[in-house]
Design a protein around this motif. Structure first.
Motif, PDB file in Angstrom:
ATOM      1  N   LEU A  14       1.018  -1.122   0.033  1.00 15.31           N
ATOM      2  CA  LEU A  14      -0.158   0.040   0.059  1.00 15.31           C
ATOM      3  C   LEU A  14       0.845   1.489  -0.150  1.00 15.31           C
ATOM      4  O   LEU A  14       0.321   2.536  -0.381  1.00 15.31           O
ATOM      5  CB  LEU A  14      -0.916  -0.021   1.291  1.00 15.31           C
ATOM      6  N   LEU A  15       1.978   1.172   0.599  1.00 15.58           N
ATOM      7  CA  LEU A  15       3.025   2.357   0.736  1.00 15.58           C
ATOM      8  C   LEU A  15       3.855   2.686  -0.503  1.00 15.58           C
ATOM      9  O   LEU A  15       4.428   3.662  -0.627  1.00 15.58           O
ATOM     10  CB  LEU A  15       3.724   2.256   2.112  1.00 15.58           C
ATOM     11  N   VAL A  16       3.660   1.669  -1.528  1.00 21.20           N
ATOM     12  CA  VAL A  16       4.750   1.586  -2.701  1.00 21.20           C
ATOM     13  C   VAL A  16       4.567   3.090  -3.283  1.00 21.20           C
ATOM     14  O   VAL A  16       5.362   3.830  -3.829  1.00 21.20           O
ATOM     15  CB  VAL A  16       4.557   0.544  -3.544  1.00 21.20           C
ATOM     16  N   GLY A  17       3.322   3.335  -3.342  1.00 23.52           N
ATOM     17  CA  GLY A  17       3.073   4.457  -4.300  1.00 23.52           C
ATOM     18  C   GLY A  17       3.061   5.829  -3.534  1.00 23.52           C
ATOM     19  O   GLY A  17       2.881   7.117  -4.040  1.00 23.52           O
ATOM     20  N   VAL A  59       2.542   0.736  16.420  1.00 21.74           N
ATOM     21  CA  VAL A  59       2.081  -0.208  15.365  1.00 21.74           C
ATOM     22  C   VAL A  59       2.809   0.075  14.129  1.00 21.74           C
ATOM     23  O   VAL A  59       3.029  -0.727  13.347  1.00 21.74           O
ATOM     24  CB  VAL A  59       0.534   0.185  15.324  1.00 21.74           C
ATOM     25  N   ALA A  60       2.953   1.482  13.691  1.00 23.40           N
ATOM     26  CA  ALA A  60       3.498   1.816  12.416  1.00 23.40           C
ATOM     27  C   ALA A  60       5.078   1.132  12.159  1.00 23.40           C
ATOM     28  O   ALA A  60       5.354   0.734  11.208  1.00 23.40           O
ATOM     29  CB  ALA A  60       3.780   3.238  12.203  1.00 23.40           C
ATOM     30  N   GLN A  61       5.632   1.182  13.606  1.00 29.69           N
ATOM     31  CA  GLN A  61       7.084   0.409  13.547  1.00 29.69           C
ATOM     32  C   GLN A  61       6.914  -0.993  13.107  1.00 29.69           C
ATOM     33  O   GLN A  61       7.734  -1.337  12.236  1.00 29.69           O
ATOM     34  CB  GLN A  61       7.583   1.004  14.705  1.00 29.69           C
ATOM     35  N   LYS A  62       5.964  -1.643  13.924  1.00 30.71           N
ATOM     36  CA  LYS A  62       5.905  -3.221  13.688  1.00 30.71           C
ATOM     37  C   LYS A  62       5.286  -3.665  12.405  1.00 30.71           C
ATOM     38  O   LYS A  62       5.886  -4.733  12.022  1.00 30.71           O
ATOM     39  CB  LYS A  62       5.016  -3.533  14.996  1.00 30.71           C
ATOM     40  N   SER A  68       9.211   1.406   5.044  1.00 26.95           N
ATOM     41  CA  SER A  68       8.690   1.893   3.871  1.00 26.95           C
ATOM     42  C   SER A  68       9.020   3.389   3.531  1.00 26.95           C
ATOM     43  O   SER A  68       9.223   3.714   2.479  1.00 26.95           O
ATOM     44  CB  SER A  68       7.378   1.496   3.661  1.00 26.95           C
ATOM     45  N   LEU A  69       8.917   3.925   4.894  1.00 29.31           N
ATOM     46  CA  LEU A  69       8.934   5.791   4.480  1.00 29.31           C
ATOM     47  C   LEU A  69      10.446   6.087   4.216  1.00 29.31           C
ATOM     48  O   LEU A  69      10.551   7.127   4.052  1.00 29.31           O
ATOM     49  CB  LEU A  69       8.301   6.247   5.637  1.00 29.31           C
ATOM     50  N   LEU A 240       8.383  12.607   8.477  1.00 28.79           N
ATOM     51  CA  LEU A 240       8.083  11.147   8.046  1.00 28.79           C
ATOM     52  C   LEU A 240       7.816  10.387   9.538  1.00 28.79           C
ATOM     53  O   LEU A 240       6.831   9.914   9.260  1.00 28.79           O
ATOM     54  CB  LEU A 240       9.348  10.495   7.724  1.00 28.79           C
ATOM     55  N   LEU A 241       8.008  10.886  10.491  1.00 26.88           N
ATOM     56  CA  LEU A 241       7.784  10.622  11.941  1.00 26.88           C
ATOM     57  C   LEU A 241       6.081  10.622  11.847  1.00 26.88           C
ATOM     58  O   LEU A 241       5.379   9.749  12.267  1.00 26.88           O
ATOM     59  CB  LEU A 241       8.373  11.053  13.021  1.00 26.88           C
TER      60      LEU A 241
END
Length: 320
Positions: A14-17, A59-62, A68-69, A240-241
């Protein structure tokens, strides 16, 4: 296998774009400051005590959002507010999760920091077992456990004020450590105390009940601060954080609690038998702290002489 592992690939796809590197978005032509001169991704270190405030970051980290960012986020856990604050002041972390009272007191003392967003953690006033009252008004003449000059005392005073009481209507008992306050509630040595989760969930399972909460009062009391140096020198990393925080919120809102139980248990200290019962905050995307919340905090600090009369909170906020 980690319960979140099955979702990592899906989230990554999902983050590729997404615009991984923000430097090309602002039109400034500046190099991405989340990287050093060799192009190596820097580590952004955030200090925090276990609380619901940090759940979206974790959660974002795990699930791999920050990977990805292109940001290497390190969440440094502390179990003492003094140790957490000392780590910021010594430069061992770039920022911390903290309450507004602590942020203002540190800045007023000359610590260069900025408040970059509000967070969604909460506090409840918990009554001891078999306490007959159902609201804050019933606390008149009782003993309340507090940690003086902290967000715990601030929340206590705000709740008392809402019920038409003052701190002169109760006896404040100084108990700094949260686990000890919980045990004193269990033993009836104090009648009530302000607690965060996971202690709210634990006390509820023990038959104790909530008299009031910052949630129902509609106030926010916690946020994320960064050192002024981090704001100036790692601005893109900080952006980004916050972007990762928003994606962590999206994950939480779109998944059942069972998908994040390991984080609740291992990182936030929820007992396994209770982690499925937690009432999550109503997480929202990054926002600036409300001016009304900051003004109320400053008024309280001034009334207690915890910041000088000359202190103004105008320079506390930072735009990222």
């Amino acid at each position: 296998m980690h319960r979140l592992t099955a979702h990592i690939k899906a989230v990554a796809l999902l983050l590729v774009g997404l615009p991984i590197l923000f430097a090309g978005c602002g039109g400034s032509g500046k190099e991405d400051s989340s990287k050093d001169e060799t192009g190596t991704v820097q580590t952004l270190k955030i200090g925090a005590m276990p609380s619901m405030d940090i759940l979206p970051f974790l959660v974002a980290q795990k699930v791999g959002v920050y990977d990805s960012l292109g940001l290497n986020l390190e969440v440094v856990k502390f179990y003492s507010a003094n140790d957490r604050d000392a780590a910021l002041q010594s430069g061992n972390v770039d920022g911390t999760v903290i309450d507004y009272t602590g942020a203002m007191m540190q800045q007023a003392a000359g610590i260069p920091l900025r408040l970059v967003m509000k967070l969604d953690g909460y506090f409840h006033m918990i009554a001891r077992p078999n306490f007959e009252g159902e609201d804050i008004a019933a606390l008149k003449g009782t003993k309340i456990g507090v940690s003086s000059n902290t967000v715990v005392e601030y929340a206590t005073d705000m709740m008392l004020r809402r019920a038409g009481l003052s701190d002169k209507d109760v006896t404040k008992v100084e108990v700094n450590k949260i686990p000890l306050r919980m045990e004193m509630l269990r033993g009836g040595k104090i009648d009530a105390s302000v607690l965060p989760d996971p202690f709210i969930t634990i006390t509820a399972a023990d038959g104790m009940h909530t008299l009031a909460s910052t949630r129902e009062m509609g106030i926010r009391v916690t946020g994320l601060i960064l050192s002024t140096q981090a704001v100036d020198e790692k601005k893109e990393a900080a952006r980004l954080l916050l972007q990762g925080y928003d994606l962590g919120v999206d994950y939480i809102l779109s998944h059942p609690v069972s998908d994040i139980r390991e984080i609740l248990e291992k990182d936030l200290g929820f007992p396994p038998e209770l982690s499925g019962q937690v009432a999550l905050p109503k997480y929202t995307h990054k926002e600036k702290p409300a001016q009304a919340d900051l003004d109320a905090t400053l008024d309280w600090l001034l009334s207690k002489g915890l910041v000088p009369e000359s202190y103004k909170a105008d320079s506390l906020l930072a735009d990222l």
